[in-house]
Design a protein around this motif. Structure first.
Motif, PDB file in Angstrom:
ATOM      1  N   LYS A   1      -0.197   8.236 -16.568  1.00 23.65           N
ATOM      2  CA  LYS A   1       0.976   9.078 -16.980  1.00 23.65           C
ATOM      3  C   LYS A   1       2.128   8.986 -16.297  1.00 23.65           C
ATOM      4  O   LYS A   1       3.195   9.074 -16.855  1.00 23.65           O
ATOM      5  CB  LYS A   1       0.065  10.576 -16.813  1.00 23.65           C
ATOM      6  N   HIS A   2       2.221   9.007 -15.076  1.00 22.91           N
ATOM      7  CA  HIS A   2       3.465   8.982 -13.960  1.00 22.91           C
ATOM      8  C   HIS A   2       4.028   7.602 -14.265  1.00 22.91           C
ATOM      9  O   HIS A   2       5.372   7.663 -14.200  1.00 22.91           O
ATOM     10  CB  HIS A   2       2.678   9.237 -12.497  1.00 22.91           C
ATOM     11  N   LEU A   3       3.302   6.516 -14.425  1.00 17.89           N
ATOM     12  CA  LEU A   3       3.930   5.427 -14.747  1.00 17.89           C
ATOM     13  C   LEU A   3       4.650   5.452 -16.234  1.00 17.89           C
ATOM     14  O   LEU A   3       6.130   5.072 -16.136  1.00 17.89           O
ATOM     15  CB  LEU A   3       2.940   4.153 -14.811  1.00 17.89           C
ATOM     16  N   CYS A   4       4.246   6.089 -17.113  1.00 20.12           N
ATOM     17  CA  CYS A   4       4.595   6.354 -18.423  1.00 20.12           C
ATOM     18  C   CYS A   4       5.766   7.354 -18.445  1.00 20.12           C
ATOM     19  O   CYS A   4       7.149   6.928 -19.108  1.00 20.12           O
ATOM     20  CB  CYS A   4       3.671   6.818 -19.338  1.00 20.12           C
ATOM     21  N   LYS A   5       6.080   8.166 -17.448  1.00 21.58           N
ATOM     22  CA  LYS A   5       6.916   9.090 -17.353  1.00 21.58           C
ATOM     23  C   LYS A   5       8.271   8.510 -16.767  1.00 21.58           C
ATOM     24  O   LYS A   5       9.324   8.540 -17.133  1.00 21.58           O
ATOM     25  CB  LYS A   5       6.540  10.509 -16.429  1.00 21.58           C
ATOM     26  N   GLN A   6       7.832   7.451 -15.667  1.00 21.64           N
ATOM     27  CA  GLN A   6       8.937   6.772 -15.256  1.00 21.64           C
ATOM     28  C   GLN A   6       9.750   5.773 -16.262  1.00 21.64           C
ATOM     29  O   GLN A   6      10.818   5.470 -16.151  1.00 21.64           O
ATOM     30  CB  GLN A   6       8.589   5.937 -14.088  1.00 21.64           C
ATOM     31  N   LEU A   7       8.803   5.394 -17.342  1.00 19.92           N
ATOM     32  CA  LEU A   7       9.255   4.430 -18.084  1.00 19.92           C
ATOM     33  C   LEU A   7      10.006   5.356 -19.363  1.00 19.92           C
ATOM     34  O   LEU A   7      10.261   4.563 -20.537  1.00 19.92           O
ATOM     35  CB  LEU A   7       8.299   3.551 -18.602  1.00 19.92           C
TER      36      LEU A   7
ATOM     37  N   GLU B   1       0.830  -0.973  -0.014  1.00 21.42           N
ATOM     38  CA  GLU B   1       0.148  -0.078  -0.105  1.00 21.42           C
ATOM     39  C   GLU B   1       0.852   1.323  -0.031  1.00 21.42           C
ATOM     40  O   GLU B   1       1.803   1.308   0.600  1.00 21.42           O
ATOM     41  CB  GLU B   1      -0.956  -0.130   1.106  1.00 21.42           C
ATOM     42  N   ILE B   2       0.348   2.187  -0.795  1.00 21.01           N
ATOM     43  CA  ILE B   2       1.261   3.356  -0.947  1.00 21.01           C
ATOM     44  C   ILE B   2       0.174   4.429  -0.666  1.00 21.01           C
ATOM     45  O   ILE B   2      -0.920   4.616  -1.297  1.00 21.01           O
ATOM     46  CB  ILE B   2       1.805   3.699  -2.293  1.00 21.01           C
ATOM     47  N   ILE B   3       0.247   5.525   0.182  1.00 20.65           N
ATOM     48  CA  ILE B   3      -0.362   6.562   0.300  1.00 20.65           C
ATOM     49  C   ILE B   3       0.249   7.755  -0.329  1.00 20.65           C
ATOM     50  O   ILE B   3       1.241   8.191  -0.058  1.00 20.65           O
ATOM     51  CB  ILE B   3      -0.622   7.265   1.891  1.00 20.65           C
ATOM     52  N   VAL B   4      -0.877   8.302  -1.267  1.00 20.74           N
ATOM     53  CA  VAL B   4      -0.163   9.537  -2.056  1.00 20.74           C
ATOM     54  C   VAL B   4      -1.077  10.727  -1.582  1.00 20.74           C
ATOM     55  O   VAL B   4      -2.175  10.715  -1.652  1.00 20.74           O
ATOM     56  CB  VAL B   4      -0.622   9.239  -3.688  1.00 20.74           C
ATOM     57  N   ASN B   5      -0.246  11.784  -1.086  1.00 19.87           N
ATOM     58  CA  ASN B   5      -0.967  13.055  -0.583  1.00 19.87           C
ATOM     59  C   ASN B   5      -1.079  14.310  -1.522  1.00 19.87           C
ATOM     60  O   ASN B   5      -2.139  14.903  -1.325  1.00 19.87           O
ATOM     61  CB  ASN B   5      -0.202  13.551   0.725  1.00 19.87           C
TER      62      ASN B   5
ATOM     63  N   SER C   1       4.762  10.461  -8.949  1.00 22.13           N
ATOM     64  CA  SER C   1       6.101   9.934  -9.439  1.00 22.13           C
ATOM     65  C   SER C   1       6.675   8.868  -8.659  1.00 22.13           C
ATOM     66  O   SER C   1       7.299   7.647  -9.143  1.00 22.13           O
ATOM     67  CB  SER C   1       6.997  10.969 -10.049  1.00 22.13           C
ATOM     68  N   GLN C   2       6.872   9.341  -7.482  1.00 13.70           N
ATOM     69  CA  GLN C   2       7.689   8.084  -6.635  1.00 13.70           C
ATOM     70  C   GLN C   2       6.835   6.996  -6.560  1.00 13.70           C
ATOM     71  O   GLN C   2       7.390   5.743  -6.384  1.00 13.70           O
ATOM     72  CB  GLN C   2       7.827   8.935  -5.268  1.00 13.70           C
ATOM     73  N   ALA C   3       5.576   7.086  -6.356  1.00 20.56           N
ATOM     74  CA  ALA C   3       4.529   6.010  -6.034  1.00 20.56           C
ATOM     75  C   ALA C   3       4.758   5.233  -7.519  1.00 20.56           C
ATOM     76  O   ALA C   3       4.790   3.924  -7.387  1.00 20.56           O
ATOM     77  CB  ALA C   3       3.151   6.311  -6.077  1.00 20.56           C
ATOM     78  N   ALA C   4       4.922   5.613  -8.681  1.00 27.18           N
ATOM     79  CA  ALA C   4       4.993   4.974  -9.898  1.00 27.18           C
ATOM     80  C   ALA C   4       6.233   4.180  -9.901  1.00 27.18           C
ATOM     81  O   ALA C   4       6.380   2.984 -10.273  1.00 27.18           O
ATOM     82  CB  ALA C   4       4.859   5.745 -10.957  1.00 27.18           C
ATOM     83  N   GLN C   5       7.386   4.822  -9.358  1.00 32.76           N
ATOM     84  CA  GLN C   5       8.787   4.336  -9.375  1.00 32.76           C
ATOM     85  C   GLN C   5       8.662   3.097  -8.427  1.00 32.76           C
ATOM     86  O   GLN C   5       9.288   2.147  -8.677  1.00 32.76           O
ATOM     87  CB  GLN C   5       9.946   5.318  -9.003  1.00 32.76           C
TER      88      GLN C   5
END
Length: 136
Positions: free
Chosen positions: A43-49, A2-6, A12-16
């Motif tokens: 979008k953030h997953l794609c940015k990390q890739l 589990e990741i909490i995103v505020n 971006s960090q969650a995607a990484q």
């Protein structure tokens, strides 16, 4: 996991974290209510890739393809399909079994077609800016 995103800045960090935690997985199913942030997270997953293309929801096209150093990335939105036959008609199998990254929004519309090894990402709204991302 589990990741909490505020804030959206935390995505971006969650995607990484997700990509680092599941380096061999390629199919990710995104569950969440309308407005939970599924497309934004993709979008953030794609940015990390390292996708350079502009990413957007494939609501009307059903699938968007993006180029990355890791190869093609497929982003699906099954919200508008009426039945699983529509997924068959556009050849979903070629995408899902290609070995490429597949990010799938509204996978609950095609429950009988989902690969068993796919990772589920559940995005829950906590408040206006906070989301809980659960991965299984």
């Amino acid at each position: 996991m589990e990741i909490i995103v505020n804030t959206t800045a935390d995505l971006s960090q969650a995607a990484q974290t997700l990509l680092n935690s599941f380096p061999k997985d390629r199919i990710f199913l995104l569950y969440g209510s309308m407005g939970a942030g599924k497309t934004t997270f993709v979008k953030h997953l794609c940015k990390q890739l390292n996708v350079q293309d502009s990413t957007s929801s494939p609501t009307f096209s059903i699938v968007n393809e993006y180029e990355s150093p890791a190869g093609p990335i497929y982003h699906f939105d099954f919200y508008r399909i009426k039945d699983e036959q529509e997924a068959f008609d556009f050849g979903y199998e070629e995408y899902f079994y290609s070995g490429a990254y597949c990010f799938v929004e509204w996978p609950e519309k095609i429950p009988n077609l989902l690969p068993e090894e796919a990772k589920e990402i559940h995005i829950s709204i906590i408040d206006a800016t906070t989301r809980k991302i659960s991965i299984r």
